[in-house]
Design an enzyme around this catalytic site. Sequence first.
Site, PDB file in Angstrom:
ATOM      1  CB  SER A 203     -32.249  23.553  37.056  1.00 20.11           C
ATOM      2  OG  SER A 203     -32.585  22.208  37.136  1.00 20.11           O
ATOM      3  CG  ASP A 256     -29.049  19.290  42.593  1.00 17.89           C
ATOM      4  OD1 ASP A 256     -28.926  20.503  42.484  1.00 17.89           O
ATOM      5  OD2 ASP A 256     -29.967  18.645  42.060  1.00 17.89           O
ATOM      6  CG  HIS A 323     -32.701  21.723  42.199  1.00 17.43           C
ATOM      7  ND1 HIS A 323     -31.602  21.314  41.485  1.00 17.43           N
ATOM      8  CD2 HIS A 323     -33.601  22.119  41.282  1.00 17.43           C
ATOM      9  CE1 HIS A 323     -31.844  21.452  40.185  1.00 17.43           C
ATOM     10  NE2 HIS A 323     -33.049  21.952  40.034  1.00 17.43           N
TER      11      HIS A 323
END
Length: 374
Positions: A203, A256, A323
């Site tokens: 991320s 995602d 994710h």
Amino acid sequence: MVKTRTGGVGPCALLALVLLLAGSCVSVQAADEQATSGGGRRRRPHRRSAASVADMMVPITFLNASVDKGAVCMDGTPAAYHLDRGSGAGSKSWIVNLEGGGWCNNARTCRFRTRTHHGSSNFMERQISFTGIMSASPAENPDFYNWNRVKIRYCDSASFAGDTFDKATGLYFRGQRIWEEAIQHLLSIGMASADRALLTGCSAGGLAAILHCDQGVAPHLPPTCTDHLDATSCFFPQDIIDSIKTPIFLLNAAYDVWQIEESLAPSKADPSRAWRACKFNRSACNASQINFLQGFRDQMVASVRGFSSSKSNGLFINSCFAHCQSELPATWNGTPAIQNKRIAKSVGDWYFGRAEVKAIDCPYPCDNTCRNII
Ligand SMILES: *[C@@H]1O[C@H](CO)[C@@H](O)[C@H](O)[C@H]1NC(C)=O
Ligand SMILES: *[C@@H]1O[C@H](CO)[C@@H](O)[C@H](O)[C@H]1NC(C)=O
Ligand SMILES: *[C@@H]1O[C@H](CO)[C@@H](O)[C@H](O)[C@H]1NC(C)=O
């Protein structure tokens, strides 16, 4: 770029990715990715026995000596990292994991973060567990378990890339200095004699790994991008990955979940709440919404085509609603697989050159190995 019908823009099909850069650099993902500018994902505790978690708790080290150099969190507190030393054959190998945790984008959301571990080391856990690619367990993490594994905490709100002090809010944005000081420090305590290294992050941390993996690009955004695009665009991986020299492994779900919730259909762009049910629950999506999500996947797949053509790069784009898959045991060396190959094996095969890994899954819902989180 993905133009959405909700009026929002999904600027970055790759933003949340996990990458692993080899040679001097790999980027992976951070498991408990949390929170963004406004809100963000809830922490999802994973099931482990108390004993096994305790075994893997790794204490924090503050970079107090770097405060004078300006390497500080948003509120001026010291930067920090967690290190679990390697052993045996892994004693000269290093994984550096850049923690993720969203970004902030205005005075209110940035100030808020100084009351959390995303903006102040006063709020950081004194010990954290290392799991997935950070795990010390050979069963969970066969290729990297005995490496030196370090996680640099994220408290600058700009993917370890800013370098300024904002007078109006009194906040520091010194991610660049945190990166430089932490790396200098790690070099001084043994990393200088590393024979292998992998820079990882998920991320916001995945983006940080991309931004920093070619040493020459620091302390600014890659000039190969800024010479033809504006700086904001150069913050987005799809505009920079093609020109990065360090071998990279992209590990990212095609659907995602962070991007679906926060960039594709953010609440502000969806006043009628037409996407609300769907973005938190894929079973609640109607046919046209699923179609739209397929378009989102197609754009992502198209945007990694050039990247994928490089022999030294690897990728694993699975058709799951997820994710950050590299640090949770259940995803790192668990069920998700593409053609029967799990994530841990895929990353290891790429890193050690045992096999080429260019895995792109067929579109949803064909994959029955997913651990979907919505
Ligand atoms: C380093 O900074 C931390 C956090 O501010 C503090 O708790 C600790 O006492 C400091 N350590 C030393 C040796 O000064
Ligand atoms: C699907 O959902 C969208 C967004 O809520 C809505 O605009 C559209 O009319 C729906 N389509 C069908 C076929 O129900
Ligand atoms: C997700 O949506 C489906 C279909 O609308 C519904 O049956 C299910 O209860 C929802 N799940 C949750 C957790 O809300």
